[in-house]
Enzyme design. Structure first.
Site, mmCIF file in Angstrom:
data_model
loop_
_atom_site.group_PDB
_atom_site.id
_atom_site.type_symbol
_atom_site.label_atom_id
_atom_site.label_comp_id
_atom_site.label_asym_id
_atom_site.label_seq_id
_atom_site.Cartn_x
_atom_site.Cartn_y
_atom_site.Cartn_z
ATOM 1 N N SER A 45 0.841 -1.204 0.000
ATOM 2 C CA SER A 45 0.000 0.000 0.000
ATOM 3 C C SER A 45 0.873 1.251 0.000
ATOM 4 O O SER A 45 0.585 2.211 -0.715
ATOM 5 C CB SER A 45 -0.919 0.012 1.221
ATOM 6 N N ASN A 46 1.927 1.235 0.789
ATOM 7 C CA ASN A 46 2.835 2.381 0.814
ATOM 8 C C ASN A 46 3.601 2.542 -0.490
ATOM 9 O O ASN A 46 4.141 3.613 -0.770
ATOM 10 C CB ASN A 46 3.861 2.215 1.940
ATOM 11 N N LYS A 164 0.162 -10.102 7.543
ATOM 12 C CA LYS A 164 0.309 -8.719 8.002
ATOM 13 C C LYS A 164 -1.098 -8.207 8.263
ATOM 14 O O LYS A 164 -1.898 -8.119 7.334
ATOM 15 C CB LYS A 164 0.973 -7.862 6.917
ATOM 16 N N SER A 166 -3.279 -5.152 9.374
ATOM 17 C CA SER A 166 -3.298 -3.707 9.606
ATOM 18 C C SER A 166 -4.628 -3.229 10.156
ATOM 19 O O SER A 166 -4.885 -2.028 10.208
ATOM 20 C CB SER A 166 -3.007 -2.962 8.289
ATOM 21 N N GLY A 189 0.556 -4.626 11.429
ATOM 22 C CA GLY A 189 0.632 -3.913 10.161
ATOM 23 C C GLY A 189 0.763 -2.417 10.323
ATOM 24 O O GLY A 189 0.605 -1.675 9.355
#
Lengths: 300, 300, 300, 300
Positions: A45-46, A164, A166, A189
């Site tokens: 996503s980043n 992960k 989040s 996350g």
């Protein structure tokens, strides 16, 4: 490979024309390799994964695997909307030499998701991609929560090594930690709930703030592991603001602004994302400096 | 071009290998051209747009424009996650000869959406694509509602001609109808609330059930326009079940099963979507037949 | 009694000490009796029902039944959190001479609501209270939606005569209209979606704006019934703003400010509700005057 | 008084006629006084507070304060929907000798809640009630989250000593722990996230499962404080299932069934709550026994 330790989900650098800038990536890697991290996540996503084309993502995997020089794990975000593209990108990732791949649940047709359809998706990917698979639960972006029941079912698949999460739902995270097999890694996350996640059994985490303060993140983990809960707690509480600034509050544009502030390459985001305003840029710099000063001062 | 009348958002046919089947598309077009519709939407949610590659979508636009033979409008769903790909696909669509394009709001980084960023996205697309743009609000898939304030701001753009609103928020739809310019089309995005949308001023609609019962959908519109509210209401109430079956309840797999039942080409869905079970297939056929019988009987 | 026509959910007047002001109630009744309404709802959401004590509500029922002089229906909001108090208050209401009672679903322990528990609650109330029961769905306040499946099950109870649905979910409302028995009344619970609700078969509505513009609300109903859809639509669209101002946007404090502006008694709200600011008071007056001018002008 | 340590939110016992059973309360108190708890909460969510009348709650406060014999703290849930009733009940509670009061945010008119209105409500209560006030955030019941910004503003009020946060939002809880004054207590509002809450700085917790296994809850707290994180984690993970069973999954009916199973007085719930089925009763007993066996076995 076990999923454990500290990872940074890194941004994808773009040049002024909006194309991927491999020189900037290399520049950043030189710094990241000095960070006390176990690995990085690319095209997550980043990394603005949905805004990248298939060939761009494949190219990023090749470059990252090469730049890591075997000194750091690379987890490649391969999720595409269709199963066939996810599998194909996963195979490209594996061929590039990444260590593992990260996969979101399908989420556009979220109303059609069932335990069976989710299992079919992840099992197909895990059966078809020749490197380990990490599940990725990210409800604030996908609008869909990956239920612990499904995670636990998938956790026994030989090629699915962890998750992960989040979501920030600490009871859900705890339940997965409790019921998944011993060797199934569970990652916080977000750096905003790293310590509580460790407290319920997480094996590590991947967090935006590790792009900036991997040493402080590693310190939380180390302090926790050696039983210095007081230090771990103080670090956790202080690190929330800068982590929120570069994730929930200002997103990837905020993270890139913070990187620019630190001397790493942040650079432009890809539209429809827009750069943060100058006022926000200043605010982020202030939040960064405040934590930096605390970490170099009372918490040093 | 004005956005008005009745449209069907058509599915994308796949063959047994999972590839787009242009023969099946041609077969379906032969039937759709006999339907009392003003146009069709290709590569929308019903068209499994996120599961198609960029070249597949471009190919679909070319084939659809050709098959329509100018007898029916084609609206092409061009939304991609990045602005640059949306623009590029929009230009391909325009070059293929489609009549208009349909564009969702950005939604993966929904936390970073602001009125300004949404306006920037849609305005860039509308400025760059040489055919009219239709906004597309679909919160159940995107997890994001396109606020009427933004829609109204965009409604004065010379190349934005209307909106398809699938939210079902009838007050929101009414507000847009009231405040947008006269020539801005507002479409009910579902056959389940077509009549109430017409009652507050919508200029038409695009609805899954039109793939099956375009005549009955057209009948709602015609009955409404000639003031036969009683007939319009009875049709609307009876059509809800089959519309819900091929949209909200069973999604694209349900729509394809219903098409198979009627002699059109439904065929397989693309994973991660899964076909409906045999039991659901039977249920859908029953719901289809029940409406068919009512429409051919007491409502004929 | 059939549930049909136009009702206003009226506010409860308080004096400067915060106690119920029966003189002000009487003053308002003198006006309401001249309004083209079929009845009023007392001790509903607009009546600040949760902020009133049991004896205050009982006193309000007695006063309202007396003041109505048989010229207007009175529906009494009797919902309490416990079944036993709801029943007891329902019996008081019936003894006072009200025409029907209005009952919310239980909602504090919403996680424990099941179809069976909801049926048990409403059936107990309907079996125990000797006047007709109207169901009341109000998700924005209760955080719980009363599913059409349950409504339809309850709709065959001999003492449950209808529902006020304030959800705004027009497909849900349509489904209830379609499947409930002929004599089961379905009321739009807001003036913002009165016309679309009529279009799908509602028998009337109860709406905040009827406290101010009962004539215009009646006009929507009459225009719809005589087939003047164009007039009905124009009225509906124009009335949304003033209705939203006295409901969703500014709540009961907004409604009371609007009443003060018109010469009816609005007066103070009961804390924790707070009066609207002077700026909002001015804004509401402006919205009121704008509709008043339209209704006396182009729509007269 | 500081808000710290371990509390149980106790149920309100009813007899077979549905009235409060003070003998059963006394019977339970005899056992609770032997539990390693710092206090109990009466007339909270677990105490069916919304289903009790004002006089019943006042009576419960008097009985509880007397039965506690000064050996255990009593926190009285005083929230009523109107400010004036909350204040009045708070004064009754104080006069009865309880140690503190617990207050929810207003939530029926949640759309009208603003930072200013929330501050006004809590400040009025805190200024008017002569014992310390504990804030109570319980979004799953109220449908409203009490924002940390408001909590922090209120945390400096001299008569507001802490918060019970049942949201489960661990970042929110951490933020409050970090920014509130040193003497402001922050309680985990559920046994399902007790340890992670302690890890971020909570001073204790109040949890349904403490009605059953106060010793194990105390053990989590003690293990955490002495740095035995491994034991704290194992206890936390194992206790989740029984805590969820008597809270989120089966609610107060589940808690009362579990109490019956242990020899304490559970008894009937008050409608609209319904007793759990025999099958659920058996399931709860099984979950209870499983934890009991673990706690007496491998974790003893």
């Amino acid at each position: 490979m076990r999923l454990e330790g500290l990872y940074a989900p890194v941004p994808t650098p773009f040049n002024d024309r909006g194309d991927i800038d491999l020189d900037a990536l290399s520049f950043n890697f030189d710094r990241w390799l000095t960070f006390p991290m176990d690995g990085i996540v690319v095209s997550g996503s980043n990394g603005e994964c949905p805004l990248l084309t298939f060939p761009e993502r494949a190219g990023l995997f090749r470059a990252s695997a090469r730049l890591a020089q075997g000194k750091m794990r690379i987890i490649a975000g391969i999720h595409c909307a269709s199963t066939r593209e996810t599998v194909e990108l996963g195979r490209e990732a594996a061929a590039s030499g990444v260590d593992a791949v990260l996969v979101l649940p399908p989420h556009y047709y979220k109303g059609q998701n069932t335990p069976g359809s989710l299992a079919a998706y992840f099992e197909t990917v895990a059966d078809s991609v020749p490197v380990p698979v990490v599940l990725y639960n990210m409800p604030s972006n996908t609008g869909f929560n990956l239920d612990p029941g499904i995670v636990l079912k998938l956790s026994s698949h030989p090629n699915i090594i962890g998750i992960k999460d989040s979501s920030g739902d600490i009871v859900q995270i705890a339940t997965i930690c409790r019921d998944a097999p011993e060797d199934f890694g569970v990652f916080a996350g977000s750096g905003s709930f790293f310590l509580p996640s460790l407290a319920v059994g997480c094996t590590g985490g991947t967090m935006g703030v590790a792009n900036l303060f991997a040493d402080a993140c590693r310190d939380i983990l180390a302090s926790f592991r050696k039983g210095d809960l007081d230090r771990a707690r103080r670090l956790q509480l202080e690190i929330i603001d800068i982590n929120q600034a570069v994730t929930k509050r200002f997103g990837v544009p905020g993270l890139k602004a913070a990187l620019d502030h630190t001397g790493l390459y942040g650079g432009p985001v890809r539209p429809p994302l827009l750069p943060v305003s100058q006022a926000v840029r200043t605010e982020i710099a202030g939040i960064y400096d405040r934590f930096n000063s605390i970490y170099g001062g009372e918490l040093s």
